[in-house]
Design a protein around this motif. Sequence first.
Motif, PDB file in Angstrom:
ATOM      1  N   THR A   1       0.937  -1.230  -0.138  1.00 26.48           N
ATOM      2  CA  THR A   1       0.021   0.018  -0.111  1.00 26.48           C
ATOM      3  C   THR A   1       0.733   1.258  -0.162  1.00 26.48           C
ATOM      4  O   THR A   1       1.881   1.105   0.174  1.00 26.48           O
ATOM      5  N   ARG A   2       0.105   2.379  -0.070  1.00 26.57           N
ATOM      6  CA  ARG A   2       0.665   3.637  -0.174  1.00 26.57           C
ATOM      7  C   ARG A   2      -0.252   4.491   0.424  1.00 26.57           C
ATOM      8  O   ARG A   2      -1.456   4.465   0.175  1.00 26.57           O
ATOM      9  N   ARG A   3       0.325   5.689   1.264  1.00 27.42           N
ATOM     10  CA  ARG A   3      -0.631   6.690   1.866  1.00 27.42           C
ATOM     11  C   ARG A   3      -0.958   7.577   0.694  1.00 27.42           C
ATOM     12  O   ARG A   3       0.048   8.033   0.107  1.00 27.42           O
ATOM     13  N   VAL A   4      -2.265   8.038   0.861  1.00 24.99           N
ATOM     14  CA  VAL A   4      -2.328   9.014  -0.331  1.00 24.99           C
ATOM     15  C   VAL A   4      -2.876  10.269   0.464  1.00 24.99           C
ATOM     16  O   VAL A   4      -3.418  10.110   1.623  1.00 24.99           O
ATOM     17  N   LEU A   5      -2.808  11.385  -0.361  1.00 24.11           N
ATOM     18  CA  LEU A   5      -3.277  12.564   0.209  1.00 24.11           C
ATOM     19  C   LEU A   5      -4.852  12.788  -0.012  1.00 24.11           C
ATOM     20  O   LEU A   5      -5.215  12.439  -0.953  1.00 24.11           O
ATOM     21  N   SER A   6      -5.522  13.073   1.124  1.00 29.93           N
ATOM     22  CA  SER A   6      -7.042  13.222   0.786  1.00 29.93           C
ATOM     23  C   SER A   6      -7.326  14.657   1.270  1.00 29.93           C
ATOM     24  O   SER A   6      -6.443  15.457   1.469  1.00 29.93           O
ATOM     25  N   ALA A   7      -8.674  14.709   1.098  1.00 31.16           N
ATOM     26  CA  ALA A   7      -8.971  16.369   0.997  1.00 31.16           C
ATOM     27  C   ALA A   7      -8.866  16.805   2.424  1.00 31.16           C
ATOM     28  O   ALA A   7      -9.004  17.939   2.731  1.00 31.16           O
ATOM     29  N   GLY A   8      -8.989  15.856   3.312  1.00 32.47           N
ATOM     30  CA  GLY A   8      -8.927  16.242   4.652  1.00 32.47           C
ATOM     31  C   GLY A   8     -10.569  16.988   5.304  1.00 32.47           C
ATOM     32  O   GLY A   8     -11.410  16.770   4.548  1.00 32.47           O
ATOM     33  N   ALA A   9     -10.215  17.129   6.515  1.00 35.05           N
ATOM     34  CA  ALA A   9     -11.578  17.908   7.111  1.00 35.05           C
ATOM     35  C   ALA A   9     -11.668  19.171   6.900  1.00 35.05           C
ATOM     36  O   ALA A   9     -10.678  19.908   6.679  1.00 35.05           O
ATOM     37  N   GLY A  10     -12.791  19.666   6.821  1.00 38.92           N
ATOM     38  CA  GLY A  10     -13.033  20.973   6.463  1.00 38.92           C
ATOM     39  C   GLY A  10     -13.069  21.787   7.832  1.00 38.92           C
ATOM     40  O   GLY A  10     -13.024  21.337   8.993  1.00 38.92           O
TER      41      GLY A  10
END
Length: 81
Positions: A36-45
Motif C-alpha cells: 500500500t501507499r498513503r494518499v493525500l486526501s481532501a481532509g476535514a473542513g
Amino acid sequence: MPTYEYECTTHGHRFEQFQGINDAPVAICPECGGPTRRVLSAGAGFIMKGGASSSASSIQCGREQTCCGRTERCETPHCHK
C-alpha cells in the motif's frame, strides 16, 4: 487521532485507517495483502460559526460581534449593509 487514506498499489483498493500520528504507515492491504501507499486526501473542513451560509453582511453589529474589532460592544453600532 487522525484518519489516513491508503491505496493498494496492486489492485487500487482504497481504505481508511484511524491511527496515531506517530504510528507506522499501513504496509499491507487488508483486502488482498498487496503493498500500500498513503494518499493525500481532501481532509476535514472547518465549521464557521453560524453555518456555511453566514456572511459578513448578515452579522448584526453589536450583537454577534463588534463592527470595528473591539473586544467590547460599540457605543454606536455601524451596521455593514
